[in-house]
Design a protein around this motif. Structure first.
Motif, short mmCIF file in Angstrom:
data_model
loop_
_atom_site.label_atom_id
_atom_site.label_comp_id
_atom_site.label_asym_id
_atom_site.label_seq_id
_atom_site.Cartn_x
_atom_site.Cartn_y
_atom_site.Cartn_z
N PRO A 2 20.50 -12.86 40.63
CA PRO A 2 19.60 -13.63 41.50
C PRO A 2 18.22 -13.77 40.88
CG PRO A 2 20.00 -11.45 42.41
CD PRO A 2 20.89 -11.59 41.21
N ARG A 3 17.59 -14.89 41.21
CA ARG A 3 16.23 -15.14 40.72
C ARG A 3 15.25 -14.20 41.41
NH1 ARG A 3 14.63 -21.29 41.13
NH2 ARG A 3 13.45 -20.26 42.73
N LYS A 4 14.21 -13.85 40.69
CA LYS A 4 13.15 -13.05 41.30
C LYS A 4 12.16 -14.01 41.95
CE LYS A 4 13.64 -9.14 38.31
NZ LYS A 4 13.03 -8.18 37.44
N VAL A 5 11.71 -13.67 43.12
CA VAL A 5 10.82 -14.53 43.89
C VAL A 5 9.39 -14.00 43.79
CG1 VAL A 5 10.34 -15.44 46.18
CG2 VAL A 5 12.70 -15.05 45.47
N ARG A 29 4.04 -9.48 35.84
CA ARG A 29 4.92 -8.99 34.78
C ARG A 29 4.97 -7.46 34.79
NH1 ARG A 29 2.47 -11.21 30.70
NH2 ARG A 29 3.39 -13.22 31.20
N ILE A 34 8.33 -9.73 36.97
CA ILE A 34 8.55 -11.16 37.11
C ILE A 34 7.76 -11.84 36.00
CG2 ILE A 34 8.26 -13.18 38.59
CD1 ILE A 34 8.36 -11.30 41.00
N ASP A 35 8.45 -12.48 35.08
CA ASP A 35 7.80 -13.10 33.93
C ASP A 35 7.47 -14.55 34.24
OD1 ASP A 35 6.77 -13.20 31.40
OD2 ASP A 35 8.68 -13.70 30.45
N VAL A 36 6.20 -14.83 34.50
CA VAL A 36 5.73 -16.18 34.79
C VAL A 36 4.52 -16.49 33.91
CG1 VAL A 36 6.55 -16.24 37.16
CG2 VAL A 36 4.26 -15.43 36.69
N TRP A 44 1.77 -22.85 41.78
CA TRP A 44 1.98 -22.12 43.03
C TRP A 44 0.75 -22.26 43.92
CZ3 TRP A 44 -0.48 -18.31 45.65
CH2 TRP A 44 0.23 -17.64 46.62
#
Length: 66
Positions: A2-5, A29, A34-36, A44
């Motif tokens: 599943p994707r991390k939100v 991170r 969560i790598d964004v 966002w």
């Protein structure tokens, strides 16, 4: 897998504290794994109607005419 939100409340709180989008992405991170990118944080922020990041005139090392 599943994707991390992105945790909305945490990110909004960090941005309202004045942290940069780069720093927010680093915190996500480190703490949430969560790598964004900073661009994701920018998008966002825009989608939720948060104010734009303001320019900081105190970081320019030379005088600027008005």
């Amino acid at each position: 897998m599943p994707r991390k939100v992105i945790p909305d409340n945490e990110v909004e709180q960090l941005l309202r504290q004045g942290l940069s989008q780069v720093r927010v992405s680093e915190i996500l991170r480190e703490e949430f794994h969560i790598d964004v990118t900073p661009h994701v944080i920018s998008m966002w922020r825009r989608r939720r109607g948060l104010p734009k990041v303001k320019a900081r005139p105190d970081i320019i090392p030379w005088p600027v005419r008005t």
